[in-house]
Design an enzyme around this catalytic site. Structure first.
Site, PDB file in Angstrom:
ATOM      1  CG  ASP A  59      -0.316   0.125   2.542  1.00 13.62           C
ATOM      2  OD1 ASP A  59       0.932   0.220   2.623  1.00 13.62           O
ATOM      3  OD2 ASP A  59      -1.055   0.147   3.546  1.00 13.62           O
ATOM      4  CB  CYS A 108       0.710  -2.643   4.553  1.00 12.28           C
ATOM      5  SG  CYS A 108       0.361  -3.651   6.003  1.00 12.28           S
ATOM      6  N   GLY A 109       2.130  -0.690   6.209  1.00 19.25           N
ATOM      7  CA  GLY A 109       2.742   0.003   7.337  1.00 19.25           C
ATOM      8  C   GLY A 109       3.259  -0.934   8.406  1.00 19.25           C
ATOM      9  CB  THR A 110       1.769  -2.946  10.956  1.00 14.83           C
ATOM     10  OG1 THR A 110       0.546  -3.422  10.370  1.00 14.83           O
ATOM     11  CG2 THR A 110       1.559  -1.615  11.647  1.00 14.83           C
ATOM     12  N   GLY A 111       2.517  -4.504   8.088  1.00 20.14           N
ATOM     13  CA  GLY A 111       2.532  -5.843   7.507  1.00 20.14           C
ATOM     14  C   GLY A 111       1.338  -6.679   7.929  1.00 20.14           C
ATOM     15  CG  HIS A 156       9.296 -25.353  10.561  1.00 17.73           C
ATOM     16  ND1 HIS A 156       9.500 -25.035  11.889  1.00 17.73           N
ATOM     17  CD2 HIS A 156      10.368 -26.091  10.194  1.00 17.73           C
ATOM     18  CE1 HIS A 156      10.643 -25.564  12.295  1.00 17.73           C
ATOM     19  NE2 HIS A 156      11.196 -26.202  11.285  1.00 17.73           N
ATOM     20  CG  ASN A 157       4.927 -22.104   8.789  1.00 21.63           C
ATOM     21  OD1 ASN A 157       5.701 -21.293   9.285  1.00 21.63           O
ATOM     22  ND2 ASN A 157       4.251 -22.969   9.519  1.00 21.63           N
ATOM     23  NE  ARG A 168       3.207   3.951   8.707  1.00 18.27           N
ATOM     24  CZ  ARG A 168       1.911   4.023   8.440  1.00 18.27           C
ATOM     25  NH1 ARG A 168       1.049   3.280   9.125  1.00 18.27           N
ATOM     26  NH2 ARG A 168       1.465   4.835   7.513  1.00 18.27           N
ATOM     27  CG  HIS A 209       7.531 -29.030   9.174  1.00 23.65           C
ATOM     28  ND1 HIS A 209       7.225 -28.512  10.410  1.00 23.65           N
ATOM     29  CD2 HIS A 209       8.840 -29.373   9.221  1.00 23.65           C
ATOM     30  CE1 HIS A 209       8.296 -28.521  11.176  1.00 23.65           C
ATOM     31  NE2 HIS A 209       9.291 -29.051  10.475  1.00 23.65           N
ATOM     32  NE  ARG A 242       2.961 -30.442  12.774  1.00 25.92           N
ATOM     33  CZ  ARG A 242       4.132 -30.677  13.324  1.00 25.92           C
ATOM     34  NH1 ARG A 242       5.199 -30.003  12.945  1.00 25.92           N
ATOM     35  NH2 ARG A 242       4.240 -31.598  14.254  1.00 25.92           N
TER      36      ARG A 242
END
Length: 144
Positions: A8, A65-68, A98-99, A109, A133, A136
């Site tokens: 953004d 984005c600003g914070t993610g 793992h994911n 930020r 993994h 999962r």
């Protein structure tokens, strides 16, 4: 590897730095915007990134984005996306290991530029471990 980048307005600067970094590592990039600092909505650009990955599942994504937080929430509404908000090299490595994350998300930020570059490198150079993994990760993807 092909990488789709989206942010953004608040993530514009870090997105540009990370695109340059990815190019320096030899990756092909596709910039999904935005082009300027005028206010835009992170869900719109998260959706653009998700749509791009739907057309090219072998690619990966980078979202800022600003914070993610917001853009990672928007991305994870799509069943083919496993977006992970990372803070450092350790979380970037583990989300691939793992994911099997296919999108890495950053908060402009809340993370330093060098840390973000190092985390992106770790994400791009770490393979999914599979094994225990795998089951999962399969539970994260709805059956068709």
């Amino acid at each position: 590897m092909k990488l789709f980048f989206a942010s953004d307005h608040a993530g514009l600067n870090l997105r540009r730095v990370l695109m340059d970094h990815a190019v320096s590592l030899g990756h092909e990039i596709v910039d999904l915007g935005p082009d300027g600092t005028a206010s835009v909505d992170y869900p719109d650009f998260g959706n653009k990134l998700a749509d791009a990955l739907a057309t090219d599942p072998s690619a990966q994504g980078v979202a800022v984005c600003g914070t993610g937080i917001g853009i990672s929430i928007a991305l994870n509404r799509h069943s083919h996306i496993r977006a992970a908000l990372v803070q450092d090299v350790t979380t970037a490595t583990l989300t691939r290991l793992h994911n099997d994350a296919n999108v890495i998300a950053f908060g402009d930020r809340v993370i330093g530029v060098e840390t973000a570059k190092d985390a992106l490198t770790a994400f791009l150079t770490t393979a999914f471990e599979g094994g225990r993994h795998q089951r999962r990760v399969e539970k994260l993807t709805p059956a068709n």
